[in-house]
Design a protein around this motif. Sequence first.
Motif, PDB file in Angstrom:
ATOM      1  N   LEU A 106       2.080  44.367  37.553  1.00 36.22           N
ATOM      2  CA  LEU A 106       0.954  45.213  38.385  1.00 36.22           C
ATOM      3  C   LEU A 106       0.687  46.178  37.753  1.00 36.22           C
ATOM      4  O   LEU A 106       1.389  47.286  37.369  1.00 36.22           O
ATOM      5  CB  LEU A 106       1.626  45.349  40.013  1.00 36.22           C
ATOM      6  N   GLY A 107      -0.462  46.435  37.234  1.00 34.86           N
ATOM      7  CA  GLY A 107      -1.113  47.582  36.564  1.00 34.86           C
ATOM      8  C   GLY A 107      -1.819  47.031  35.321  1.00 34.86           C
ATOM      9  O   GLY A 107      -1.549  45.984  34.757  1.00 34.86           O
ATOM     10  N   GLY A 108      -2.829  47.767  35.000  1.00 35.89           N
ATOM     11  CA  GLY A 108      -3.765  47.502  34.011  1.00 35.89           C
ATOM     12  C   GLY A 108      -3.196  47.511  32.508  1.00 35.89           C
ATOM     13  O   GLY A 108      -3.587  46.715  31.846  1.00 35.89           O
ATOM     14  N   THR A 109      -2.352  48.413  32.242  1.00 31.62           N
ATOM     15  CA  THR A 109      -1.868  48.581  31.038  1.00 31.62           C
ATOM     16  C   THR A 109      -0.362  48.926  30.955  1.00 31.62           C
ATOM     17  O   THR A 109       0.248  49.281  32.091  1.00 31.62           O
ATOM     18  CB  THR A 109      -2.584  49.622  30.039  1.00 31.62           C
ATOM     19  N   VAL A 110       0.328  49.003  30.061  1.00 31.49           N
ATOM     20  CA  VAL A 110       1.754  49.663  30.073  1.00 31.49           C
ATOM     21  C   VAL A 110       2.100  50.523  28.858  1.00 31.49           C
ATOM     22  O   VAL A 110       2.080  50.128  27.504  1.00 31.49           O
ATOM     23  CB  VAL A 110       2.610  48.101  30.069  1.00 31.49           C
ATOM     24  N   TYR A 111       2.060  51.601  29.275  1.00 30.07           N
ATOM     25  CA  TYR A 111       2.196  52.733  27.974  1.00 30.07           C
ATOM     26  C   TYR A 111       3.767  53.399  28.144  1.00 30.07           C
ATOM     27  O   TYR A 111       4.141  53.720  27.016  1.00 30.07           O
ATOM     28  CB  TYR A 111       1.365  54.011  28.320  1.00 30.07           C
ATOM     29  N   ALA A 112       4.532  53.155  29.076  1.00 30.29           N
ATOM     30  CA  ALA A 112       5.597  53.791  29.156  1.00 30.29           C
ATOM     31  C   ALA A 112       6.894  52.810  29.271  1.00 30.29           C
ATOM     32  O   ALA A 112       6.706  51.911  30.361  1.00 30.29           O
ATOM     33  CB  ALA A 112       5.620  55.128  30.111  1.00 30.29           C
ATOM     34  N   ALA A 113       8.180  53.367  29.042  1.00 29.57           N
ATOM     35  CA  ALA A 113       9.088  52.293  29.384  1.00 29.57           C
ATOM     36  C   ALA A 113       9.158  52.156  30.885  1.00 29.57           C
ATOM     37  O   ALA A 113       9.724  51.032  31.292  1.00 29.57           O
ATOM     38  CB  ALA A 113      10.391  52.826  28.531  1.00 29.57           C
ATOM     39  N   HIS A 114       9.249  53.199  31.440  1.00 31.17           N
ATOM     40  CA  HIS A 114       9.472  53.137  32.935  1.00 31.17           C
ATOM     41  C   HIS A 114       8.579  52.272  33.833  1.00 31.17           C
ATOM     42  O   HIS A 114       8.701  51.854  34.760  1.00 31.17           O
ATOM     43  CB  HIS A 114       9.622  54.429  33.685  1.00 31.17           C
ATOM     44  N   GLU A 115       7.515  51.787  33.145  1.00 25.86           N
ATOM     45  CA  GLU A 115       6.489  51.041  33.812  1.00 25.86           C
ATOM     46  C   GLU A 115       6.576  49.692  33.358  1.00 25.86           C
ATOM     47  O   GLU A 115       5.921  48.727  34.012  1.00 25.86           O
ATOM     48  CB  GLU A 115       5.049  51.195  32.958  1.00 25.86           C
ATOM     49  N   VAL A 116       7.528  49.222  32.627  1.00 27.01           N
ATOM     50  CA  VAL A 116       8.103  47.916  32.153  1.00 27.01           C
ATOM     51  C   VAL A 116       8.564  47.274  33.250  1.00 27.01           C
ATOM     52  O   VAL A 116      10.032  47.714  33.828  1.00 27.01           O
ATOM     53  CB  VAL A 116       8.397  47.697  30.854  1.00 27.01           C
TER      54      VAL A 116
END
Length: 124
Positions: A101-111
Amino acid sequence: QVQLVESGGGLVQAGGSLRLSCTASGRTFSTYAMGWFRQAPGKERVFVATTAWNGVNTYYAESLKGRFTISRDNAKNTVYLQMNSLKPEDTAVYYCAARLLGGTVYAAHEVDYWGQGTQVTVSS
C-alpha cells in the motif's frame, strides 16, 4: 505472503552493464510499489530506485540517475534494474522490495517484503 526472487547479479568489469530481475508471487503485483535497495559490506542498506504500480512514475537515488533504470512488466510480475557504466563502488548486495500500500518505496521501513538479495561485484 509475497515472495520475491531476484536474479541477474554477478561479476562485471568497471564500465560494464548488468540487468537485475525480481519476480514476485501473488496475483496483485500490479498494485504494488516496487523498489531496489543495496547494501555494501559494512554499510547500511540504502535506496536505489522505485517504481509506482504503473511503471511510469520512477524515482532514483540522486547519485545513480542516468546510469540505472528501473522498469516493470506487470504481466510477468517482474521488476527490473538495468545498471550501466558500473563502478567498483556499485559493488553490493542488491535487494528487491515490495510495498503493498503506497505509491512508491523509498525507505526500508516502508518495505513489506524483501527479496533474498543478489550479489553484484564490479572489478576495477
